[in-house]
Design a protein around this motif. Sequence first.
Motif, PDB file in Angstrom:
ATOM      1  N   GLU A 169       0.827  -1.260   0.127  1.00  0.00           N
ATOM      2  CA  GLU A 169       0.140  -0.009  -0.038  1.00  0.00           C
ATOM      3  C   GLU A 169       0.945   1.153   0.098  1.00  0.00           C
ATOM      4  O   GLU A 169       0.715   2.328  -0.657  1.00  0.00           O
ATOM      5  N   GLU A 171     -10.363   4.974 -11.327  1.00  0.00           N
ATOM      6  CA  GLU A 171     -10.627   3.701 -11.887  1.00  0.00           C
ATOM      7  C   GLU A 171     -10.162   3.531 -13.473  1.00  0.00           C
ATOM      8  O   GLU A 171     -10.013   2.452 -14.049  1.00  0.00           O
ATOM      9  N   PRO A 203      -5.447   2.207 -14.272  1.00  0.00           N
ATOM     10  CA  PRO A 203      -5.106   1.034 -15.048  1.00  0.00           C
ATOM     11  C   PRO A 203      -4.463   1.606 -16.583  1.00  0.00           C
ATOM     12  O   PRO A 203      -3.487   1.133 -17.073  1.00  0.00           O
ATOM     13  N   ASP A 228      -0.428  -6.563 -13.097  1.00  0.00           N
ATOM     14  CA  ASP A 228      -0.529  -7.703 -11.895  1.00  0.00           C
ATOM     15  C   ASP A 228      -1.874  -7.263 -11.170  1.00  0.00           C
ATOM     16  O   ASP A 228      -2.047  -5.672 -10.920  1.00  0.00           O
ATOM     17  N   PRO A 229      -2.818  -7.862 -10.989  1.00  0.00           N
ATOM     18  CA  PRO A 229      -4.171  -7.522 -10.420  1.00  0.00           C
ATOM     19  C   PRO A 229      -4.048  -6.711  -9.084  1.00  0.00           C
ATOM     20  O   PRO A 229      -4.613  -5.908  -8.719  1.00  0.00           O
ATOM     21  N   ARG A 230      -3.001  -7.422  -8.231  1.00  0.00           N
ATOM     22  CA  ARG A 230      -2.828  -6.948  -6.810  1.00  0.00           C
ATOM     23  C   ARG A 230      -2.200  -5.203  -6.952  1.00  0.00           C
ATOM     24  O   ARG A 230      -2.676  -4.440  -6.302  1.00  0.00           O
ATOM     25  N   ARG A 236      -2.735  -3.352  -9.494  1.00  0.00           N
ATOM     26  CA  ARG A 236      -3.918  -2.391 -10.315  1.00  0.00           C
ATOM     27  C   ARG A 236      -4.817  -1.943  -9.036  1.00  0.00           C
ATOM     28  O   ARG A 236      -5.108  -0.791  -8.953  1.00  0.00           O
ATOM     29  N   GLN A 237      -5.131  -2.875  -8.328  1.00  0.00           N
ATOM     30  CA  GLN A 237      -5.989  -2.658  -7.242  1.00  0.00           C
ATOM     31  C   GLN A 237      -5.430  -1.837  -6.166  1.00  0.00           C
ATOM     32  O   GLN A 237      -6.078  -0.598  -5.627  1.00  0.00           O
ATOM     33  N   ALA A 238      -4.196  -1.895  -5.746  1.00  0.00           N
ATOM     34  CA  ALA A 238      -3.438  -0.893  -4.531  1.00  0.00           C
ATOM     35  C   ALA A 238      -3.352   0.347  -5.382  1.00  0.00           C
ATOM     36  O   ALA A 238      -3.632   1.508  -4.713  1.00  0.00           O
ATOM     37  N   THR A 294      -5.110   1.943  -7.820  1.00  0.00           N
ATOM     38  CA  THR A 294      -6.302   2.437  -8.144  1.00  0.00           C
ATOM     39  C   THR A 294      -6.836   3.006  -6.652  1.00  0.00           C
ATOM     40  O   THR A 294      -7.508   4.188  -6.703  1.00  0.00           O
ATOM     41  N   ASN A 295      -6.837   2.137  -5.928  1.00  0.00           N
ATOM     42  CA  ASN A 295      -7.357   2.537  -4.381  1.00  0.00           C
ATOM     43  C   ASN A 295      -6.499   3.888  -3.869  1.00  0.00           C
ATOM     44  O   ASN A 295      -7.269   4.614  -3.415  1.00  0.00           O
ATOM     45  N   ASP A 347      -7.524   6.921  -6.004  1.00  0.00           N
ATOM     46  CA  ASP A 347      -8.924   7.214  -5.558  1.00  0.00           C
ATOM     47  C   ASP A 347      -9.091   7.984  -4.304  1.00  0.00           C
ATOM     48  O   ASP A 347      -9.619   9.251  -4.168  1.00  0.00           O
TER      49      ASP A 347
END
Length: 457
Positions: A366, A411, A415, A430-432, A434-436, A438-439, A442
């Motif tokens: 994070e 969002e 990406p 890597d989805p992890r 992309r998620q971290a 993007t969060n 945000d």
Amino acid sequence: MCASQTPACLSFPATSAALLARRATEWGIVGASLRNSDTCDALAPQDCLYTVAIRSGTGAVHRVIGSILDIVVARTDPEGLIARMAASTTRIVSLTITEKGYCHTPQTGELDEGHPDIVHDLAHPEAPRSAPGFLVAALARRKAAGAAPFTVLSCDNLAANGQTVRRIVTQLAMLRSRELGQWIADQVAFPSTMVDRIVPETTDADRADVSAALGVTDAWPVVTEPFTQWIVEDRFPAGRPDFPAASVQLVADVTPFEHMKLRLLNASHSALAYLGYLAGHETISATMADAHFAAFARQVMADAAVTLAMPAGTDVAAYMDSLLERFSNPALKHRTWQIAMDGSQKLPQRLLGTIRDRLQRGFPIETHALAVAGWMRYVTAIDEQGRAIDVRDPLAGELAAIAQQAGPAAERLGPALLDVAAVFGALGADPRMRQAVTNALDRLYEFGARRTLQGLY
Ligand code: CS2
């Protein structure tokens, strides 16, 4: 030392006037500016003398440095520079040209064959523009003359800087002739180095202060901090100055030290620069005065420290403490905007390697994701108050176009920027990651940099 304002130097970058005083007749520096003549224009009328102003909270110490013998401006005199480099008296060619000067893809460390300067240098090998182009031209001339090569000493912030410059120069030479490329690969030494000293860009106020302290005008002083460290691999077949006499540490392998510097110092510097700039802080010391930012910087370092494999006896915790103190030096006006420059070239070795290593071990990412999101928010070129940001980066145009198409929505923007392969490579998918990212982005859009950090650190 060669100031960062001086793009390239010949002979060697002296860390200490003492070194030259002792060996006055044996070693000296010929500086080379690849593009601008401003360093030369300022230094030539003052016999290449300049002042180093060492500033801390307790005052300033001034030293006049006499290690530069001459300066060549390559843009107007490419032949003059090649001739100097090819001269048998030149034994070391050192480089302080910043990351983008290597004309490589930061993600892979390979020569970017489509780089406009490389395309130019292949078409005009005797009048190059790039640093790799000059190195190849001068080495080709030495080979043709049957002379031994010089040693190439990269002093830039790149992981394995010696191996990186070796790869780039050899690749460029191979495109000219296989034989030349092979000769360089076999004969030229490229020791790696780790050079650490914070040197903010000199301002008019610095020039006025230094000139007032000295009682004479110095058009080109260098302002810096008391701390200095230079670690060098001891491979100099053509000889070298007595580096240990100037407190240079000679080691067999610089890699762990370079990683430590990039992942602790430079990573937290960039993280502070993006988030600090967004929060309206002009300098790193002003950013550090805010406890939430200081805590964030410490967390960036702590998360990176677990990925390092340092030789026994290295006190990483003490190094982290000293970094926080150095960043807080109120006498250094190191602008967040200056450090934020060229992020596309800096992120891979400063932040992304740590993220990759932490993901591999199943650790959270994070804090580093927030630093990457800070870069993303910054390269949209619009700040939190809606004002324009002067983004300086070789990819600035491409990044701004992506940002404009995505709009201010995490969002979409996160990406889209993670798909820039030259920066992120496979990590961007890597989805992890992309998620971290993007969060984090945000949060930056919703709360702004300061409130985001306030809530987390
Ligand atoms: C800084 C470095 O401008 C930047 O990106 O992080 O120049 C930093 O000041 C030096 O590496 C310190 O040794």
